[in-house]
Design a protein around this motif. Structure first.
Motif, PDB file in Angstrom:
ATOM      1  N   ARG A 136     -31.474 -45.043 -41.152  1.00  0.00           N
ATOM      2  CA  ARG A 136     -31.779 -45.246 -42.571  1.00  0.00           C
ATOM      3  C   ARG A 136     -31.163 -44.141 -43.431  1.00  0.00           C
ATOM      4  O   ARG A 136     -30.700 -44.399 -44.555  1.00  0.00           O
ATOM      5  N   ALA A 139     -27.505 -44.965 -43.811  1.00  0.00           N
ATOM      6  CA  ALA A 139     -27.329 -46.064 -44.765  1.00  0.00           C
ATOM      7  C   ALA A 139     -27.458 -45.576 -46.199  1.00  0.00           C
ATOM      8  O   ALA A 139     -26.782 -46.090 -47.105  1.00  0.00           O
ATOM      9  N   GLU A 140     -28.289 -44.569 -46.428  1.00  0.00           N
ATOM     10  CA  GLU A 140     -28.495 -44.056 -47.777  1.00  0.00           C
ATOM     11  C   GLU A 140     -27.449 -43.014 -48.165  1.00  0.00           C
ATOM     12  O   GLU A 140     -26.893 -43.058 -49.272  1.00  0.00           O
ATOM     13  N   PRO A 143     -23.133 -44.556 -46.629  1.00  0.00           N
ATOM     14  CA  PRO A 143     -23.146 -46.003 -46.364  1.00  0.00           C
ATOM     15  C   PRO A 143     -21.822 -46.555 -45.855  1.00  0.00           C
ATOM     16  O   PRO A 143     -21.812 -47.641 -45.275  1.00  0.00           O
ATOM     17  N   LEU A 165     -28.084 -50.815 -39.431  1.00  0.00           N
ATOM     18  CA  LEU A 165     -26.687 -50.598 -39.804  1.00  0.00           C
ATOM     19  C   LEU A 165     -25.776 -51.776 -39.500  1.00  0.00           C
ATOM     20  O   LEU A 165     -24.586 -51.739 -39.831  1.00  0.00           O
TER      21      LEU A 165
END
Length: 457
Positions: A136, A139-140, A143, A165
């Motif tokens: 996570r 992803a933040e 990305p 992902l």
């Protein structure tokens, strides 16, 4: 491109940096900066000293400023910011956790190994919450980055991270390429010029063909006892068994195919593998802190010792033999990592055996199941190539272990101990539900954080 290594104080990081230094001599080198992230500043300092000595030697040998640059971080967000590639090489619980994984299993009378059986389930249960938080965060904060996952159990962790992902995470392992390389050498073939037909799960796969010049040469190898037993897997399993199954198993299948013998050796050993490595590495990290100028020499000496004792219990169970000299170099892990990175970053298509979502490539498993198969890797990621079905025996084992992996993922997702119990009870190397309950209770007692991960019945 910036590469962030999660677990940057880990012992095998200098292998990756060795490959990056070599790649840095090319005009189109992929990585310009390496960020080492770890929660242990002491380990970061020791590995940083090893890398600095590698840079010095590289500069002396080539007369040029080495690339890439290196910096260390203990803050995850800062480490991920600006990353184009993320290597996940974490060990949740450290080596002390590995020892507990082994000892709890052995005390229950079952195999104690960090990725196979009860130990692997425990390792997965405590690793997935961290791996999911990392996914996570990637992803933040990054990305567009690709994640190359080394964190064990690699297939299980890759499948969990892919839920966050998608296809931007690829799992790697050096065992399949090492097996194909040894088989090619036994046939006096150039390992770089053969094509391996390999399929299964991480630490649970089979080499089913070895193609060279348009012909499958694996039948020639299976027919030649001397050649077949000239390398590690041939000695572990024996020529007769390999001919009976018509394939070369991944070395980790020794824990399944000769389970009784492997367990007996583990129970009789004075130390577990984890205890052995704890001693080796603790001495290295202490000495490197005291004598940073000697850090590389200390690391390399420890690396050779570690490689020489790899799977020693299994080799004793197979009659006792030493590892071949060419297998002590440590090459493989970092070669696969660099190949994936170049293929993705430079759009240099490569055929590599990696861990990815199945997407119909291997019959009998659903599309989201992470499998270990040959893939075409390029700028669009890793696409699994169509594979022939596994035979009935192979598929039965794969289905059982995949069911275990799915129960581990469900246990962490729901916080429930019921799927965790199912995982222990379903695994082929755990022989009763009562033993499964003993294992779950044992690991909950050994790891307080696990009780918080699984608060519900």
């Amino acid at each position: 491109m910036r590469l962030t290594i999660l677990g940057g104080g880990g012992f095998r990081v200098p292998l990756v940096y060795r490959a990056l230094l070599a790649d840095g001599l090319r005009d189109d080198a992929v990585i310009t900066e390496v960020v080492l992230y770890d929660t242990d500043p002491r380990r970061l300092s020791a590995i940083g000293a090893v890398l600095e000595r590698q840079r010095d030697a590289h500069r002396t040998r080539h007369g040029a400023l080495p690339r890439p640059d290196v910096r260390a971080e203990t803050d995850l967000d800062a480490a991920l910011d600006g990353a184009g590639m993320v290597f996940s090489a974490m060990r949740v619980g450290g080596m002390a956790g590995r020892v507990l994984d082994e000892r709890v299993a052995l005390s229950a009378g079952v195999l104690g190994q960090e990725t196979v059986g009860a130990g692997g389930i425990s390792y997965g249960l405590r690793t997935l919450p961290v791996a999911l938080r990392v996914a996570r965060a990637v992803a933040e904060r990054a990305p567009e980055a690709w994640v190359v996952n080394f964190t064990n159990p690699a297939g299980l962790v890759t499948e969990a991270m892919s839920g966050v992902l998608g296809d931007r995470v690829v799992g790697i392992c050096d065992s399949p390429t090492g097996l194909a390389r040894r088989a090619a050498r036994a046939l006096r073939l150039d390992p770089a010029a053969v094509r391996a037909d390999y399929a299964g799960l991480n630490h649970l796969g089979w080499l089913r063909g070895l193609w060279s010049g348009g012909h499958d040469r694996l039948p020639d190898l299976l027919a030649d006892t001397e050649a077949l037993e000239s390398f590690e897997e041939g000695r572990l399993f024996g020529a007769a068994w390999l001919r009976a199954i018509g394939a070369l198993p991944n070395e980790y299948l020794h824990y399944y195919d000769l389970a009784r013998e492997a367990r007996a050796e583990a129970l009789d050993a004075a130390q577990t593998r984890g205890e052995q490595i704890v001693g080796q590495q603790a001495a290295f990290y202490r000495a490197a802190a005291d004598r940073p100028d000697e850090a590389f020499t200390l690391w390399d000496r420890t690396r050779v010792e570690r490689e020489a004792t790899y799977m020693a219990d299994n080799r004793r169970a197979a009659g006792g033999f030493e590892r071949a000299e060419e297998d002590l170099d440590g090459g493989g892990y970092e070669e696969v990592a660099l190949a994936v990175m170049r293929a993705v970053a430079r759009d240099e298509p490569a055929r590599l055996i990696v861990d990815v979502r199945n997407r119909g490539a291997l019959p009998g498993l659903d599309a989201d199941a992470v499998v270990e198969v040959p893939c075409l890797v390029d700028a669009s990621g890793a696409r699994p190539l169509a594979a022939a079905p596994l035979d009935g025996r192979q598929m039965a084992l794969v289905h059982a272990v995949k069911s275990v992996e799915r129960d581990v993922i469900e246990a962490v997702r729901t916080g429930s101990r019921t799927p965790a119990l199912r995982a222990f009870a379903t695994h082929p190397l755990v022989d009763s539900v009562a033993t499964a309950r003993t294992l779950l209770d044992g690991y909950l007692g050994a790891f307080p954080d696990l009780a918080r991960t699984l608060p519900h019945p």
